[in-house]
Design an enzyme around this catalytic site. Structure first.
Site, PDB file in Angstrom:
ATOM      1  N   ASP A 125      35.375  43.007  35.782  1.00  0.00           N
ATOM      2  CA  ASP A 125      35.651  43.407  37.173  1.00  0.00           C
ATOM      3  C   ASP A 125      36.777  44.420  37.309  1.00  0.00           C
ATOM      4  O   ASP A 125      37.335  44.578  38.371  1.00  0.00           O
ATOM      5  CB  ASP A 125      35.928  42.170  38.038  1.00  0.00           C
ATOM      6  N   GLU A 126      37.127  45.109  36.228  1.00  0.00           N
ATOM      7  CA  GLU A 126      38.193  46.108  36.352  1.00  0.00           C
ATOM      8  C   GLU A 126      37.867  47.392  35.604  1.00  0.00           C
ATOM      9  O   GLU A 126      37.074  47.388  34.661  1.00  0.00           O
ATOM     10  CB  GLU A 126      39.560  45.587  35.900  1.00  0.00           C
ATOM     11  N   ASP A 173      40.597  46.539  40.483  1.00  0.00           N
ATOM     12  CA  ASP A 173      40.328  45.164  40.042  1.00  0.00           C
ATOM     13  C   ASP A 173      39.744  44.413  41.240  1.00  0.00           C
ATOM     14  O   ASP A 173      40.360  44.351  42.303  1.00  0.00           O
ATOM     15  CB  ASP A 173      41.645  44.509  39.583  1.00  0.00           C
TER      16      ASP A 173
HETATM   17  P1  TTP Z   1      40.348  38.395  37.097  1.00  0.00           P
HETATM   18  O1  TTP Z   1      40.266  39.776  37.631  1.00  0.00           O
HETATM   19  O2  TTP Z   1      41.490  38.041  36.193  1.00  0.00           O
HETATM   20  O3  TTP Z   1      40.402  37.331  38.281  1.00  0.00           O
HETATM   21  P2  TTP Z   1      39.662  37.345  39.686  1.00  0.00           P
HETATM   22  O4  TTP Z   1      38.923  38.613  39.918  1.00  0.00           O
HETATM   23  O5  TTP Z   1      38.861  36.100  39.814  1.00  0.00           O
HETATM   24  O6  TTP Z   1      40.879  37.209  40.691  1.00  0.00           O
HETATM   25  P3  TTP Z   1      41.942  38.321  41.138  1.00  0.00           P
HETATM   26  O7  TTP Z   1      41.723  38.520  42.610  1.00  0.00           O
HETATM   27  O8  TTP Z   1      43.272  37.713  40.837  1.00  0.00           O
HETATM   28  O9  TTP Z   1      41.649  39.559  40.339  1.00  0.00           O
HETATM   29  O10 TTP Z   1      39.025  38.035  36.301  1.00  0.00           O
HETATM   30  C1  TTP Z   1      37.743  38.519  36.711  1.00  0.00           C
HETATM   31  C2  TTP Z   1      36.691  37.454  36.497  1.00  0.00           C
HETATM   32  O11 TTP Z   1      36.674  37.053  35.140  1.00  0.00           O
HETATM   33  C3  TTP Z   1      36.941  36.200  37.309  1.00  0.00           C
HETATM   34  O12 TTP Z   1      36.385  36.284  38.615  1.00  0.00           O
HETATM   35  C4  TTP Z   1      36.289  35.144  36.466  1.00  0.00           C
HETATM   36  C5  TTP Z   1      36.406  35.659  35.053  1.00  0.00           C
HETATM   37  N1  TTP Z   1      37.490  34.945  34.347  1.00  0.00           N
HETATM   38  C6  TTP Z   1      37.160  33.830  33.582  1.00  0.00           C
HETATM   39  O13 TTP Z   1      35.980  33.473  33.456  1.00  0.00           O
HETATM   40  N2  TTP Z   1      38.171  33.146  32.956  1.00  0.00           N
HETATM   41  C7  TTP Z   1      39.495  33.504  33.073  1.00  0.00           C
HETATM   42  O14 TTP Z   1      40.390  32.846  32.503  1.00  0.00           O
HETATM   43  C8  TTP Z   1      39.819  34.663  33.862  1.00  0.00           C
HETATM   44  C9  TTP Z   1      41.252  35.094  34.018  1.00  0.00           C
HETATM   45  C10 TTP Z   1      38.784  35.338  34.482  1.00  0.00           C
HETATM   46 MG    MG Z   2      39.815  40.491  39.534  1.00  0.00          MG
END
Ligand code: TTP
Ligand code: MG
Length: 358
Positions: free
Chosen positions: A110-111, A12
């Site tokens: 992103d995962e 992730d």
């Molecule tokens: P995530 O992997 O949930 O968050 P992140 O990568 O920003 O942070 P983390 O380090 O905790 O993993 O989500 C991936 C992307 O998806 C995030 O960068 C932006 C988008 N996203 C949204 O647009 N709305 C949301 O509510 C969430 C959770 C994510």
């Molecule tokens: Mg993320």
């Protein structure tokens, strides 16, 4: 015959959207950065997509109204969502990850899950491989990520979130219950807000509490979901890592002859649409993970609302339950409904599919 222990990675990316922006704009370094709607000096509508870790220190979170983020952190740099850019970067990262996996499954922008069972004999070599992949992503794309390693997808996903950013967490099979026990029950993938609330009302706060709970009471309270919750709390997940299908979604919608506020009739129609969509999926041998409803009021105001389940299914009951839950907030005494629609997406071939519950 005992099955060979699987080795699953979950990758992730760290604060993905803002990380990409920081890479593109070096002047953002060390500043709080928020990507999302325009804050308009605190009067903007819309939400935060994500924020970097500096902004999170002020309490900013994904999904929060942008006006609230502005109150918490007015000095942050606010940027609009550049989805195309993030998609391009995401595709490159997914290409790197795919090359290292026996089986690969992208899970959102992103995962991804990687099944590396045949490449790895023990946890030490698993760690070495995960570090190699992390380093490759950093070298090629200048971005950090967090990895979870375990013997199934459920635990690997929870593990990747455990030591963010740039973490690497291994949960050996024999340590799964100890690892999960103290974590909040909402970490289990499909424990959404409503289920989480219901569990908390039953006095279940942690995954350990859930694991110790009488499974028959859970089944009485939640039906099929109760069984899955019980297994998940014990860290059991037999679902396979699998590539997504090429067909992206199956949908049906229905416009009422006359705009209606007969909500029973609306729900009946919704069930019918769920049934048709599932029948269609079945014919094409596809299972789904995401369910979306669409509702249009008499004044043409239209809303869509989705839920991604953490299990893959082709069951009409799952579609019906989810669509009914999703539609509930839109059934309003003051608004007549013109149209409802149901869509399932995140489709996976059912031929390869094994369910979570045996
Ligand atoms: P995530 O992997 O949930 O968050 P992140 O990568 O920003 O942070 P983390 O380090 O905790 O993993 O989500 C991936 C992307 O998806 C995030 O960068 C932006 C988008 N996203 C949204 O647009 N709305 C949301 O509510 C969430 C959770 C994510
Ligand atoms: Mg993320």
């Amino acid at each position: 015959m005992t099955e060979k222990r699987r080795m699953i990675f979950h990758f992730d990316m760290d604060h993905f959207f803002t990380a990409v922006e920081e890479r593109e704009h070096l002047e953002l370094k060390d500043k709080p950065v928020i990507v999302g709607a325009d804050p308009k000096a605190g009067t903007g509508r819309g939400v935060v997509s994500t924020s970097n870790y500096q902004a999170r220190k002020f309490g900013v979170k994904s999904g929060m109204p942008i006006s609230r983020a502005w109150r918490l952190c007015p000095k942050a740099v606010y940027l609009p969502v550049n989805y195309e850019l993030y998609m391009r970067v995401s595709n490159k990262i997914m290409d790197i990850l795919r090359r290292h996996a026996d089986k690969f499954e992208q899970w959102g922008i992103d995962e991804a899950f990687l099944d590396v069972t045949t490449k790895i004999n023990d946890y030490a070599s698993a760690e070495a491989l995960a570090r190699e992949v992390k380093d490759e992503i950093y070298a090629k794309e200048g971005l950090t990520c967090s990895v979870g390693i375990s013997s199934n997808k459920l635990v690997a996903k929870i593990a990747s979130d455990f030591q963010k950013p740039s973490g690497l967490t291994i949960v050996k099979e024999e340590e799964i219950e100890k690892f999960l026990g103290p974590l909040p029950v909402r970490r289990l993938l499909w424990v959404g807000r409503k289920t989480g609330q219901k569990l908390e009302n039953m006095g279940i706060k942690t995954i350990g509490d859930l694991a110790r709970y009488d499974p028959t009471v859970l089944t009485d309270a939640f039906g099929e979901l109760g069984k899955q919750l019980h297994l998940a709390a014990h860290g059991v997940d037999r679902s396979d890592v699998q590539e997504r299908s090429q067909i992206r979604s199956i949908s049906r919608e229905m416009t009422f002859q006359d705009d209606t506020d007969d909500f029973e009739a609306v729900l009946k129609t919704l069930d019918k649409l769920s049934e048709e969509v599932c029948e269609d999926a079945l014919k094409q041998r596809l299972n789904f993970r995401t369910v979306t409803i669409r509702v249009r009021y008499a004044n043409f105001e239209t809303h869509t609302h989705s839920e991604t389940l953490s299990f893959i299914t082709d069951r009409v009951q799952d579609a019906e339950r989810t669509t009914r839950d999703l539609l509930q907030p839109y059934l309003r005494r003051d608004k007549r409904i013109r149209l409802v629609g149901v869509r399932v997406s995140n489709l996976i071939s059912s031929e390869k599919q094994r369910t979570l519950v045996q």
